[in-house]
Design an enzyme around this catalytic site. Structure first.
Site, PDB file in Angstrom:
ATOM      1  N   VAL A  99      -6.898   8.017  -3.550  1.00  0.00           N
ATOM      2  CA  VAL A  99      -7.721   7.598  -2.420  1.00  0.00           C
ATOM      3  C   VAL A  99      -7.111   6.348  -1.781  1.00  0.00           C
ATOM      4  O   VAL A  99      -6.950   5.313  -2.432  1.00  0.00           O
ATOM      5  CB  VAL A  99      -9.166   7.309  -2.864  1.00  0.00           C
ATOM      6  CG1 VAL A  99     -10.013   6.874  -1.670  1.00  0.00           C
ATOM      7  CG2 VAL A  99      -9.773   8.543  -3.523  1.00  0.00           C
ATOM      8  N   LYS A 100      -6.790   6.476  -0.515  1.00  0.00           N
ATOM      9  CA  LYS A 100      -6.137   5.398   0.234  1.00  0.00           C
ATOM     10  C   LYS A 100      -7.206   4.572   0.954  1.00  0.00           C
ATOM     11  O   LYS A 100      -7.946   5.084   1.793  1.00  0.00           O
ATOM     12  CB  LYS A 100      -5.158   6.012   1.237  1.00  0.00           C
ATOM     13  CG  LYS A 100      -4.074   5.095   1.743  1.00  0.00           C
ATOM     14  CD  LYS A 100      -3.082   5.911   2.573  1.00  0.00           C
ATOM     15  CE  LYS A 100      -1.963   5.057   3.116  1.00  0.00           C
ATOM     16  NZ  LYS A 100      -1.071   5.868   3.983  1.00  0.00           N
TER      17      LYS A 100
END
Length: 217
Positions: free
Chosen positions: A86-87
């Site tokens: 997850v960025k």
């Protein structure tokens, strides 16, 4: 040093994968739009398509900037595939979310990092990766590579496990310099990776070898 490719182009990802040196993929909404991928449903499917090509980390970026929104999007992205990272943007709400994700065992990539202080916060929060954008710093006459060096020193001082993911790679020399100063990962375009193959003495040497071999045929 791990090699990630920074693109949403499936053909380029496949080409890099076929070289046998690709470790992962990073992308963002701008890169998705460049490939004509818009709309949540299509973007989600594209992440899955990428995961089906590369057996490694695939950074999927949240759009929300509030804590609750980041958590909701991030948890949904993490459920898509085991390789999804997850960025999360480097903002206060983002750091809070990274801390939450870290406690839940969800891998994160803290993006849009432009200072050693920001990288320190990301590591304290438990980010899996931190993405300093060295090319964008170079673009404004700042020393992007010095930032990589500073982060490496800080992380080594305190044995942080957060990996330095050198982002915004512009060219082949950026890759080599990142390797010299100890970046854990680099992410860049296919052209910068392919540039590592090139040397005029390799070309001339191969040409001579082939010419000598053909003399007897």
């Amino acid at each position: 040093m791990k090699f990630f490719i920074d693109t949403a182009n499936l053909a380029q990802i496949k080409e890099a994968q076929d070289l046998g040196i690709l470790d992962g993929v990073t992308t963002n909404p701008s890169l998705m739009a460049k490939e004509g991928i818009t709309g949540q449903k299509n973007i989600i499917q594209h992440y899955l398509d990428i995961c089906n090509i590369v057996d490694g980390p695939v950074s999927a970026e949240v759009i929300a900037t509030d804590f609750e929104g980041i958590i909701k999007e991030g948890e949904a992205l993490a459920k898509l595939h085991k390789n999804i990272v997850v960025k999360v943007p480097m903002i206060k709400e983002g750091i809070k979310a990274i801390s939450y994700f870290s406690k839940k065992g969800i891998k994160t990539n803290c993006t849009l990092v432009f200072s050693a202080g920001q990288a320190l916060l990301a590591a304290k929060a438990g980010a899996t990766y931190v993405s300093p954008f060295l090319g964008r710093l170079d673009d404004i006459s700042s020393d992007g590579m010095r930032l990589i060096e500073d982060i490496r020193l800080i992380y080594d001082n305190y044995m942080y496990e957060t990996q330095i993911l050198a982002a915004s790679i512009r060219h082949t020399m950026h890759i080599l310099k990142c390797a010299e100063v100890g970046a854990d990962v680099m992410t860049g375009p296919l052209s910068s990776i392919n540039g590592l193959f090139n040397h005029p003495l390799t070309d001339s040497g191969l040409k001579q070898f082939l010419a000598d071999y053909n003399k007897g045929n």
